[in-house]
Design an enzyme around this catalytic site. Sequence first.
Site, short mmCIF file in Angstrom:
data_model
loop_
_atom_site.label_atom_id
_atom_site.label_comp_id
_atom_site.label_asym_id
_atom_site.label_seq_id
_atom_site.Cartn_x
_atom_site.Cartn_y
_atom_site.Cartn_z
N HIS A 67 0.94 -1.40 -0.05
CA HIS A 67 0.11 0.00 -0.04
C HIS A 67 0.91 1.25 0.11
CE1 HIS A 67 0.02 1.50 4.56
NE2 HIS A 67 0.26 -0.07 4.44
N ASP A 183 5.99 2.52 6.83
CA ASP A 183 4.65 1.86 6.74
C ASP A 183 3.91 2.80 5.89
OD1 ASP A 183 2.27 0.44 6.90
OD2 ASP A 183 1.99 1.03 9.17
N GLU A 215 -5.05 2.16 2.47
CA GLU A 215 -4.89 0.83 3.71
C GLU A 215 -4.97 1.41 5.04
OE1 GLU A 215 -2.81 -2.10 6.32
OE2 GLU A 215 -2.45 0.31 6.11
N GLU A 216 -4.50 2.59 5.35
CA GLU A 216 -4.55 2.97 6.52
C GLU A 216 -5.96 3.55 7.13
OE1 GLU A 216 -2.24 2.54 8.41
OE2 GLU A 216 -0.41 2.66 7.35
N HIS A 324 4.05 4.54 12.48
CA HIS A 324 2.84 5.47 13.01
C HIS A 324 3.30 6.64 13.86
CE1 HIS A 324 -0.68 3.00 11.41
NE2 HIS A 324 0.33 2.72 10.61
#
Length: 357
Positions: A67, A183, A215-216, A324
């Site tokens: 992603h 990420d 995606e998040e 994150h």
Amino acid sequence: MDKEKSIQLIKDLSNVRGISSFEDEVTALFKDTVKDAGTVSEDHMRNVFVKHPANDGKRPVVELDAHSDEVGFMIRAIKPNGQMMFANVGGWATVTIPAQKVKVRNRDGEWISGIVSSTPPHFMTAEEKTRLPKPEELSIDVGASSADEIIDVYGIEVGAPVVPDVTCEYNDKTGLFLGKAFDNRIGTALLASTMNDLATEKLDVDVIAGLSSQEEVGDRGAEVVVRKIKPDLAIVFEGAPADDTVMPNYLIQSGLRKGPMLRDFDSTIVTNPHFQRFALDIATQNNIPVQRSVRTGGGQDGAIINRYNGAPTIVISVPVRYAHTPYCFIAFEDYQNALALAKKIIKALNADVLEKF
């Protein structure tokens, strides 16, 4: 792709800005990177597809997924004093947000520097000094003093995307990157490198890469991508939160420099054990270090892909310290080992192997 080009790609992918649904900079860089690796297309959701040049439509279809989006924020209101309230896009711990430098995209596509404002200790009550601020107490400040200034001078509107303002660094002595958005920009790098490295290989499967969006905020792009690709099997590339700074030794399952992590279980997926064993055996046969994880939380695109017609799916992740948050570490050797493993797996796949999964 040689070492220097790989390092530069990872740095460039970390530096580009793209929260969920605003991944345009990421997809532009990705498409340019894979332009010679096959047939490239992009849909209106910012999903990018790359079809291997030798696909013939008669063999099992292998989807490679990563992603493109990163966690960030979105402007939700502009106060009369020029401070801007924001919403989290993706999962954040409030403790990591205050006093961070950010970039806000205005209506002309320019990125404006700002900070997540914090109350100076001189003006805090005794109670405020001993607790975390509530999310609704935080705001973004770009230096304006009125709402009119925000709109007319800075050109910022409600709905503007916001990302951490971090420039990626690589330390050649330690082999570590320090940057934002690993990420899942490290997964994006793996996806691009895998397709480039396999572009001239003769394979026994059809390979289609899907760089998925959003995606998040709930794996939304993956839902669209999997229905278009219709895979028989899938490999997901991720940047997984490293646990070597927070877990005792016996519980470390995603430590830096210990190899890519292959997850057996998380809150959204039970990895196909036959495909997982196949991947682990290939790692052993080729002396590629790997880690395995059983997570009580977490989730990723693999769950969406697996639920589409039951396609066996594994997840190959590069450990990311402080995922994150605005600042993350990854190890180049983990990326290299993840890439080597993925290519070995894909080269070993054929219809008879898939049938056994």
